[in-house]
Every structure is written in C-alpha cells, then in structure tokens.
Design a protein around this motif. Structure first.
Motif, PDB file in Angstrom:
ATOM      1  N   LYS A  53       0.836  -1.207   0.000  1.00 28.21           N
ATOM      2  CA  LYS A  53       0.000   0.000   0.000  1.00 28.21           C
ATOM      3  C   LYS A  53       0.870   1.256   0.000  1.00 28.21           C
ATOM      4  O   LYS A  53       0.576   2.220  -0.695  1.00 28.21           O
ATOM      5  N   ALA A  54       1.937   1.243   0.777  1.00 24.05           N
ATOM      6  CA  ALA A  54       2.836   2.398   0.833  1.00 24.05           C
ATOM      7  C   ALA A  54       3.494   2.630  -0.517  1.00 24.05           C
ATOM      8  O   ALA A  54       3.646   3.780  -0.948  1.00 24.05           O
ATOM      9  N   ASP A  55       3.868   1.566  -1.202  1.00 25.40           N
ATOM     10  CA  ASP A  55       4.462   1.700  -2.530  1.00 25.40           C
ATOM     11  C   ASP A  55       3.459   2.269  -3.532  1.00 25.40           C
ATOM     12  O   ASP A  55       3.798   3.134  -4.332  1.00 25.40           O
ATOM     13  N   LEU A  56       2.221   1.782  -3.468  1.00 27.62           N
ATOM     14  CA  LEU A  56       1.197   2.256  -4.387  1.00 27.62           C
ATOM     15  C   LEU A  56       0.851   3.727  -4.155  1.00 27.62           C
ATOM     16  O   LEU A  56       0.558   4.456  -5.104  1.00 27.62           O
ATOM     17  N   GLU A  57       0.879   4.145  -2.898  1.00 22.33           N
ATOM     18  CA  GLU A  57       0.571   5.537  -2.573  1.00 22.33           C
ATOM     19  C   GLU A  57       1.808   6.433  -2.656  1.00 22.33           C
ATOM     20  O   GLU A  57       1.723   7.621  -2.362  1.00 22.33           O
ATOM     21  N   LYS A  58       2.940   5.842  -3.012  1.00 21.50           N
ATOM     22  CA  LYS A  58       4.194   6.576  -3.188  1.00 21.50           C
ATOM     23  C   LYS A  58       4.557   7.389  -1.944  1.00 21.50           C
ATOM     24  O   LYS A  58       4.864   8.575  -2.013  1.00 21.50           O
ATOM     25  N   VAL A  59       4.539   6.717  -0.810  1.00 19.93           N
ATOM     26  CA  VAL A  59       4.910   7.346   0.453  1.00 19.93           C
ATOM     27  C   VAL A  59       6.405   7.614   0.442  1.00 19.93           C
ATOM     28  O   VAL A  59       7.200   6.755   0.052  1.00 19.93           O
ATOM     29  N   LEU A  60       6.790   8.793   0.866  1.00 21.95           N
ATOM     30  CA  LEU A  60       8.200   9.159   0.916  1.00 21.95           C
ATOM     31  C   LEU A  60       8.941   8.301   1.941  1.00 21.95           C
ATOM     32  O   LEU A  60       8.356   7.908   2.958  1.00 21.95           O
ATOM     33  N   PRO A  61      10.214   8.021   1.708  1.00 23.69           N
ATOM     34  CA  PRO A  61      10.978   7.194   2.651  1.00 23.69           C
ATOM     35  C   PRO A  61      10.970   7.750   4.080  1.00 23.69           C
ATOM     36  O   PRO A  61      10.923   6.982   5.031  1.00 23.69           O
ATOM     37  N   ARG A  62      10.994   9.070   4.219  1.00 21.45           N
ATOM     38  CA  ARG A  62      11.018   9.643   5.573  1.00 21.45           C
ATOM     39  C   ARG A  62       9.697   9.433   6.299  1.00 21.45           C
ATOM     40  O   ARG A  62       9.650   9.457   7.526  1.00 21.45           O
ATOM     41  N   ASP A  63       8.601   9.229   5.561  1.00 21.03           N
ATOM     42  CA  ASP A  63       7.280   9.039   6.160  1.00 21.03           C
ATOM     43  C   ASP A  63       6.840   7.583   6.186  1.00 21.03           C
ATOM     44  O   ASP A  63       5.778   7.260   6.708  1.00 21.03           O
ATOM     45  N   ARG A  64       7.648   6.704   5.631  1.00 20.06           N
ATOM     46  CA  ARG A  64       7.249   5.309   5.470  1.00 20.06           C
ATOM     47  C   ARG A  64       7.018   4.586   6.792  1.00 20.06           C
ATOM     48  O   ARG A  64       6.022   3.866   6.939  1.00 20.06           O
TER      49      ARG A  64
END
Length: 79
Positions: A53-64
C-alpha cells in the motif's frame, strides 16, 4: 585514484545482493512450533500488505515508518 575505483568495482561485483526475509512456512517447522509459525506468517503478510500500500501511494521514505505503523494499527483495529 584509478586503482581505488577499480578495487571498489571489483568488491561490489562480488557482493551478494540483499534479500528480503522469506515467509515462514508453518508446514516446515516442528509441530510444537507450528502455532507460533502461523502467527508469524500472518504478521509477515500484514506487514507486506502495508508495504505494498505504501508503494502504491508513493509514500516518501522519511514518512514510510509512520505510514506502516499507522496501517498496521488500523488492520489490528479491524480485527
């Protein structure tokens, strides 16, 4: 300087690629540890689902990390 670059390139070519932790297979553990293995596999699947889900929503590494923790908390609340 050129020698350092060549040595670094050779060292990197022999380095083994990092692999993710494989899913636990409850059928391959001793019967007394099967219940714990099933729980671990379920947790791994939840973590993997949140990571997708995080990959699909393109969550930034600092917010992952915060996103994954929130996702796991929401999944636990649903159950």
């Amino acid at each position: 300087m050129k020698q350092l670059i060549v040595i670094a390139a050779i060292a990197l070519s022999f380095a083994a690629p990092a692999r993710t932790q494989p899913l636990v297979d409850p059928n391959k553990v001793a019967p007394e540890y099967r219940e714990a293995a099933e729980k671990r596999r379920a947790e791994q699947l939840r973590q993997r689902e949140c990571a997708i889900k995080a990959d699909l929503e393109k969550v930034l590494p600092r917010d992952r990390t915060a996103y994954l923790n929130h996702c796991l908390d929401m999944m636990a609340a649903k159950q």
